[in-house]
Design an enzyme around this catalytic site. Structure first.
Site, PDB file in Angstrom:
ATOM      1  N   HIS A   1       0.808  -1.215   0.000  1.00 18.91           N
ATOM      2  CA  HIS A   1       0.000   0.000   0.000  1.00 18.91           C
ATOM      3  C   HIS A   1       0.844   1.269   0.000  1.00 18.91           C
ATOM      4  O   HIS A   1       0.349   2.345  -0.320  1.00 18.91           O
ATOM      5  CB  HIS A   1      -0.978   0.002   1.182  1.00 18.91           C
ATOM      6  CG  HIS A   1      -0.346   0.265   2.512  1.00 18.91           C
ATOM      7  ND1 HIS A   1       0.072  -0.749   3.352  1.00 18.91           N
ATOM      8  CD2 HIS A   1      -0.059   1.421   3.158  1.00 18.91           C
ATOM      9  CE1 HIS A   1       0.572  -0.226   4.455  1.00 18.91           C
ATOM     10  NE2 HIS A   1       0.509   1.086   4.367  1.00 18.91           N
TER      11      HIS A   1
ATOM     12  N   ASP B   1      -0.008  -7.645   1.146  1.00 20.91           N
ATOM     13  CA  ASP B   1       0.472  -6.269   1.288  1.00 20.91           C
ATOM     14  C   ASP B   1       2.001  -6.212   1.271  1.00 20.91           C
ATOM     15  O   ASP B   1       2.621  -5.449   2.010  1.00 20.91           O
ATOM     16  CB  ASP B   1      -0.055  -5.620   2.570  1.00 20.91           C
ATOM     17  CG  ASP B   1       0.094  -4.092   2.543  1.00 20.91           C
ATOM     18  OD1 ASP B   1       0.061  -3.522   1.438  1.00 20.91           O
ATOM     19  OD2 ASP B   1       0.258  -3.485   3.627  1.00 20.91           O
TER      20      ASP B   1
ATOM     21  N   SER C   1       4.912   2.323   7.833  1.00 21.97           N
ATOM     22  CA  SER C   1       4.529   1.208   6.968  1.00 21.97           C
ATOM     23  C   SER C   1       5.676   0.819   6.041  1.00 21.97           C
ATOM     24  O   SER C   1       6.279   1.675   5.392  1.00 21.97           O
ATOM     25  CB  SER C   1       3.311   1.577   6.130  1.00 21.97           C
ATOM     26  OG  SER C   1       2.149   1.590   6.914  1.00 21.97           O
TER      27      SER C   1
END
Length: 495
Positions: A125, A156, A230
């Site tokens: 993402h 992901d 992230s």
């Protein structure tokens, strides 16, 4: 000691002692040389074994964590929300909302160097849809343009590559050995603050069922993770990559002590597949499954079967269909390993290679059956089937009330087009529903299509009305419903 004994009177003793001293000094130097690098990489401890600093470990692994900057231009035409409840109101009054516009988006995340020749793991993402990806190394102001080797939205995970060599890479840990209570460090770039380190413990392992990605097997940690973390590293106290930080649970948008990381073993498998083939190859049986709730188990008369994956849909000619698996079956084990829920089944099948056989145990209407399913290859993406418009008049369909507070109508081609329903989906579509009705509280909503009631097929609103009149009072109703692109089971009380 050597110096003290080197001044003895006898020459023979002096030569012997000097030789012994020289050997001892050489051994000490060798031991010191071999231990120094290891000591510099370990957490600093007191003589009692209490850790007082992780600085040596951080100095070792932090250079392997990079910044990932992205740029993306988004263009939109005039569109409606195809799956909104408002779509159905085109046929019963009201209008759909619309959007248009153009926007340039910039993103900032983290990544981990996993090989000296420039391969970098990050979260999908972080780079999804990016027109340009730039990598910043450590605190160095230099930036490198990155190439996207491959992505896997299902986990992901994304793999990037920069043209640079002799980079500081991080070694993988065996994430299967991770336990709740282990100390971990999270390293990333929260809010653009490069190489920020936070410490915590593993709160839980094997977390799933949150709807973040298709293949959820997260490591949960209370190490502070914020926006920009992230794609960064979750590291064990030996300086090995334990996971890729991917998400947080937050009501405020900031850290609240619940963060999630993709396990290193899963990330490594995905990385190797992306590096070798440019995509991830997974096993596939061709079913849509859901959790077996106590209410559904009761409605299906499956007493004593509290766990498993309930088959809600079987694709025609798919491996499961060829093996004999049907809708309503409950998959309870694969290759002797118990299946507790759909997440576990998805992970088991997805980790197996296409072409292999999976021995499955099934609970079918209370009886145990076994099937050998030869796995196919997971399609790279499910293409939406086109729908054909009809020359039927756009008259408002007649509505029929069932189950108390639920108004349904037969699917017309106009409704099929508006709701983007596949051609093979038949049934009665819910036009209106009372928010306080048992049906609404069980999860039904406008636009859902009721396909079966107590294993009886529903082709139209008329069929549904006829079936509903035959239901016994106080008997649970088991319905198969098409909603949000897939079929599933819902149990409710008749009213």
């Amino acid at each position: 000691m050597c110096v003290r004994f080197s001044f003895a009177g006898k020459a023979i003793m002096q030569r012997g002692i000097l030789r012994s001293c020289a050997l001892f000094i050489l051994a000490v130097l060798c031991v010191h040389t071999s231990l120094s690098p290891v000591t510099a990489q370990q957490p600093r401890q007191t003589p009692e074994g209490i850790i007082t600093s992780f600085a040596p470990l951080v100095e070792k692994v932090a250079p392997s964590v990079v910044t990932v900057s992205t740029t993306q231009t988004v263009s939109r035409g005039l569109t409606a929300y195809p799956f909104s409840d408002d779509t159905l109101r085109q046929f019963f009054g009201g209008r759909s909302p619309q959007r248009q516009g153009k926007q340039t988006l910039q993103g900032l995340g983290s990544g981990v160097i996993v090989s000296p020749d420039g391969y970098i793991l990050t979260a999908n993402h972080v780079v999804s849809g990016a027109d340009e990806i730039m990598i910043g190394l450590g605190n160095d102001l230099r930036k490198f343009r990155a190439k996207k080797i491959g992505t896997d939205p299902g986990t992901d995970v994304a793999l990037l590559k920069i043209d640079e060599n002799n980079l500081p890479s991080m070694n993988f840990a065996d994430s299967d050995k991770a336990r709740a209570g282990d100390i971990v460090l999270a390293i990333g770039n929260p809010f653009g603050l490069r190489q920020t380190v936070t410490m915590g413990i593993i709160s839980a392992v094997g977390r799933g069922g949150m709807g973040i990605v298709d293949y959820e097997n997260f490591i949960q940690t209370d190490a502070a993770i914020n926006m920009g973390n992230s794609g960064g590293a979750l590291v064990d106290i030996e300086g090995r990559l334990l996971g890729i930080n991917t998400a947080i649970f937050s009501r405020s948008g900031g850290n609240q002590g619940i963060g999630f990381a993709i396990p290193a073993n899963l990330a490594r498998e995905v990385m190797q597949s992306l590096r070798d083939k440019g995509r991830v190859v997974r096993g596939y049986i061709g079913t849509s499954v859901q959790s077996l709730t106590p209410e559904i188990a009761d409605a299906m008369k499956l007493k004593g079967q509290p766990t498993g994956a309930l088959v809600a849909e079987v694709e025609p000619n798919a491996p499961a269909a060829k093996a004999g698996i049907k809708t309503g079956d409950v998959i309870t084990a694969v290759n002797g390993k118990k299946v507790n829920d759909p997440r576990e089944l998805r992970l088991m099948i997805g980790s197996m290679a296409p072409g292999t056989k999976a021995h499955m145990e099934i609970n079918r209407e209370g009886q145990t059956k076994t099937f050998d399913v030869q796995l196919g290859e997971m399609p790279p993406g499910a293409a939406d089937e086109g729908t054909e418009t009809s020359s039927e008049e756009n008259a408002q369909p007649e509505k029929t009330t069932v189950f108390g507070g639920v108004s349904v109508t037969t699917i017309t081609e106009d409704i099929r087009t508006a709701l983007n329903l596949p051609k093979d989906v038949q049934g009665a579509v819910i036009a209106d529903i009372d928010a306080e009705s048992p049906a609404a509280k069980s999860g039904l909503r406008e636009g859902d299509v009721i396909q079966e009631v107590n294993k009886q097929p529903v082709k139209s609103a008329k069929d549904l009305l006829a079936i509903s009149k035959k239901l016994k009072p106080n008997e649970k109703i088991l319905m198969r419903v098409y909603s949000q692109g897939r079929s599933g089971y819902v149990a409710l009380e008749p009213k």
